[in-house]
Motif scaffolding. Structure first.
Motif, PDB file in Angstrom:
ATOM      1  N   LEU A  39       0.834  -1.209   0.000  1.00 42.88           N
ATOM      2  CA  LEU A  39       0.000   0.000   0.000  1.00 42.88           C
ATOM      3  C   LEU A  39       0.868   1.259   0.000  1.00 42.88           C
ATOM      4  O   LEU A  39       0.541   2.242  -0.681  1.00 42.88           O
ATOM      5  N   VAL A  40       1.961   1.225   0.765  1.00 38.01           N
ATOM      6  CA  VAL A  40       2.856   2.375   0.789  1.00 38.01           C
ATOM      7  C   VAL A  40       3.447   2.613  -0.601  1.00 38.01           C
ATOM      8  O   VAL A  40       3.486   3.752  -1.091  1.00 38.01           O
ATOM      9  N   VAL A  41       3.894   1.552  -1.244  1.00 40.30           N
ATOM     10  CA  VAL A  41       4.461   1.694  -2.586  1.00 40.30           C
ATOM     11  C   VAL A  41       3.396   2.177  -3.565  1.00 40.30           C
ATOM     12  O   VAL A  41       3.654   3.042  -4.411  1.00 40.30           O
ATOM     13  N   GLN A  42       2.195   1.654  -3.439  1.00 36.63           N
ATOM     14  CA  GLN A  42       1.112   2.091  -4.323  1.00 36.63           C
ATOM     15  C   GLN A  42       0.830   3.576  -4.158  1.00 36.63           C
ATOM     16  O   GLN A  42       0.584   4.288  -5.136  1.00 36.63           O
ATOM     17  N   LEU A  43       0.865   4.049  -2.920  1.00 35.68           N
ATOM     18  CA  LEU A  43       0.668   5.474  -2.673  1.00 35.68           C
ATOM     19  C   LEU A  43       1.790   6.298  -3.292  1.00 35.68           C
ATOM     20  O   LEU A  43       1.541   7.325  -3.949  1.00 35.68           O
ATOM     21  N   VAL A  82       3.658   5.557  -5.792  1.00 35.19           N
ATOM     22  CA  VAL A  82       3.526   5.524  -7.254  1.00 35.19           C
ATOM     23  C   VAL A  82       2.443   6.478  -7.721  1.00 35.19           C
ATOM     24  O   VAL A  82       2.546   7.090  -8.793  1.00 35.19           O
ATOM     25  N   ALA A  83       1.390   6.624  -6.896  1.00 38.73           N
ATOM     26  CA  ALA A  83       0.256   7.462  -7.287  1.00 38.73           C
ATOM     27  C   ALA A  83       0.479   8.945  -7.012  1.00 38.73           C
ATOM     28  O   ALA A  83      -0.336   9.781  -7.427  1.00 38.73           O
ATOM     29  N   VAL A  84       1.573   9.288  -6.314  1.00 39.12           N
ATOM     30  CA  VAL A  84       1.806  10.682  -5.929  1.00 39.12           C
ATOM     31  C   VAL A  84       2.007  11.554  -7.166  1.00 39.12           C
ATOM     32  O   VAL A  84       2.797  11.232  -8.056  1.00 39.12           O
ATOM     33  N   ARG A  85       1.272  12.650  -7.201  1.00 40.64           N
ATOM     34  CA  ARG A  85       1.419  13.617  -8.291  1.00 40.64           C
ATOM     35  C   ARG A  85       1.906  14.973  -7.784  1.00 40.64           C
ATOM     36  O   ARG A  85       2.440  15.764  -8.548  1.00 40.64           O
ATOM     37  N   ARG A  86       1.692  15.234  -6.505  1.00 40.84           N
ATOM     38  CA  ARG A  86       2.150  16.487  -5.891  1.00 40.84           C
ATOM     39  C   ARG A  86       2.383  16.203  -4.406  1.00 40.84           C
ATOM     40  O   ARG A  86       1.837  15.242  -3.860  1.00 40.84           O
ATOM     41  N   PRO A  87       3.189  17.028  -3.742  1.00 42.76           N
ATOM     42  CA  PRO A  87       3.589  16.725  -2.357  1.00 42.76           C
ATOM     43  C   PRO A  87       2.430  16.486  -1.406  1.00 42.76           C
ATOM     44  O   PRO A  87       2.519  15.632  -0.522  1.00 42.76           O
ATOM     45  N   ARG A  88       1.343  17.218  -1.576  1.00 46.85           N
ATOM     46  CA  ARG A  88       0.252  17.051  -0.618  1.00 46.85           C
ATOM     47  C   ARG A  88      -0.426  15.683  -0.735  1.00 46.85           C
ATOM     48  O   ARG A  88      -1.154  15.268   0.151  1.00 46.85           O
TER      49      ARG A  88
END
Length: 411
Positions: free
Chosen positions: A233-237, A239-245
């Motif tokens: 789940l951490v890796v999935q998050l 990978v999904a990050v598009r901006r710092p927030r």
């Protein structure tokens, strides 16, 4: 995947006059509780019910064909074939607790190393037993209900990967007719874990991180494999990050660490050992760390070195096949850059592949949802592969089910 809205209640109830100020009462309707199921979900559940019936038919035959006493004129009790191997641990924990009075302690002669098993399933079993008096029936009920949730979630994950009506049903068939599928029906942890882990992954795919964290937290009460899910789940998050927030949900993903910490603290308070569950695994199941090549060598010797009885040797052969299949799956996921799923499978293989020898890898493959969704994709474009899979998996599943029902080691 779209979710259909809840279906309305029957028209007769809507036309019934109400008294002024009275609270409207809606009659019970099964459709109210099944309205959120899509047609694909219902197809998956129908297949689930049919395969459960098939397993019970196999169990019936096992009782009559393979009695403990070859001269017996009466079959074993109806639920007796389900009371095998790990079931005794879950039963004893649910009924007597981890440290019953008068019993020897951890590491002493006669101790069964029950603290190796996490408390989630025994707690649910104990709760269900308050309604269903027979312990075995309670365990089977837990697995039946949890398995239904799990297979629907697996079908929905497949639908996200491969839009279309056929993917959920095909994935469910591959999963439910797999060689070790009997463990989904038995009073074991596989179904309950999947009923929490698969919806957690589904929530993560939809970027519903709070829900994913809560479900993963519950999964961590059932099996240590829940920690592998959290890593995924951490890796999935990330990978999904598009901006710092977008990293703010990481705080939620710290929640699943709580159950293992609390369980370790409880064991420490009773034994003085923070890793008592791991030490119990080492004592009871030879889980001490060994290099991957040593583990392979020891398993190969057990499988083909004529050092074990034939019943155990053939299961060690299955362990080797399971490790080879898992390694191929891991390479496939990494090549396809499915990083999060690769982390989940890779951690599982590392944990299972660094003991003295391999144990329970084929059974653990039930928990590798990327295996089933990947097989679904492969068999969609290669129908002959699907035919070959069922031609091999079907007989193997029957053999392993008979082995389990007759008290032989089946993984």
């Amino acid at each position: 995947m779209t979710i259909s809205p809840a279906l309305p209640t029957v028209e007769a109830a809507e036309s019934e006059p109400e008294r002024p100020g009275a609270r409207r009462r809606r009659p019970f309707s099964v459709r109210r509780f099944t309205g959120r199921l899509t047609r694909a979900d219902r197809d998956v559940l129908w297949l689930y019910v049919l395969t459960r019936a098939g397993l019970w038919g196999t169990e019936y035959c096992a009782r009559w064909l393979f009695p403990a006493d070859g001269d017996s004129r009466h079959p074993a009790a109806v639920l007796a074939p389900w009371q095998q191997w790990d079931w005794a641990y879950y039963l004893h924990i649910a009924r007597d607790g981890y440290f019953p009075a008068g019993a020897p302690g951890p590491g002493q002669v006669g101790w069964d190393n029950r603290e190796a098993f996490f408390p989630g399933f025994p707690l649910v079993l104990r709760a269900v037993h308050t309604v269903i008096g027979d312990w075995t029936a309670a365990g089977l009920t837990v697995s039946f209900a949890a398995g239904a949730v799990a297979v629907v979630a697996l079908g929905r994950i497949a639908g996200l990967d491969q839009p279309g009506a056929g993917a959920p049903r095909r994935t469910a068939a591959l999963f439910l007719l797999s060689p070790c599928a009997v463990f989904l029906a038995a009073g074991y942890t596989e179904s309950l874990f999947l009923a929490l882990a698969l919806p957690a992954w589904l929530a993560a795919r939809r970027e519903e991180w709070a829900r994913a964290a809560v479900l993963a937290c519950l999964a961590c009460t059932v099996r240590v494999s829940g920690l592998f899910l959290v890593a995924a789940l951490v890796v999935q998050l990330l990978v999904a990050v598009r901006r710092p927030r977008d990293l703010r949900p990481l705080a939620w993903l710290a929640l699943p660490a709580l159950p293992p910490l609390l369980y370790s603290a409880y064991l420490h308070s009773r034994t003085g050992d923070w890793l008592a569950w791991k030490d119990a695994e080492d004592r009871g199941w030879a889980r001490q760390f060994h290099s991957p090549w040593s583990a392979w060598h020891h398993t190969w010797t057990a499988a083909f070195g004529h050092t074990q009885g034939t019943g155990y040797a053939v299961m060690f052969q299955a362990e080797l096949v399971g490790m080879a299949a898992g390694t191929v799956l891991l390479v496939f996921l990494l090549v396809r850059r499915r990083w999060a799923e690769g982390v989940y499978v890779g951690l599982s293989l590392w944990a299972l592949g660094t003991s003295y020898w391999y144990m329970s890898i084929p059974r653990a493959a039930l928990l590798w949802w990327p295996l089933w969704t990947s097989l679904c994709a492969a068999t969609a474009v290669r129908p002959r592969l699907r035919t070959a899979y069922f031609a091999v998996a079907g007989p193997l599943g029957t053999v392993l089910a008979l082995a389990f029902f007759t008290g032989r080691w089946a993984g």
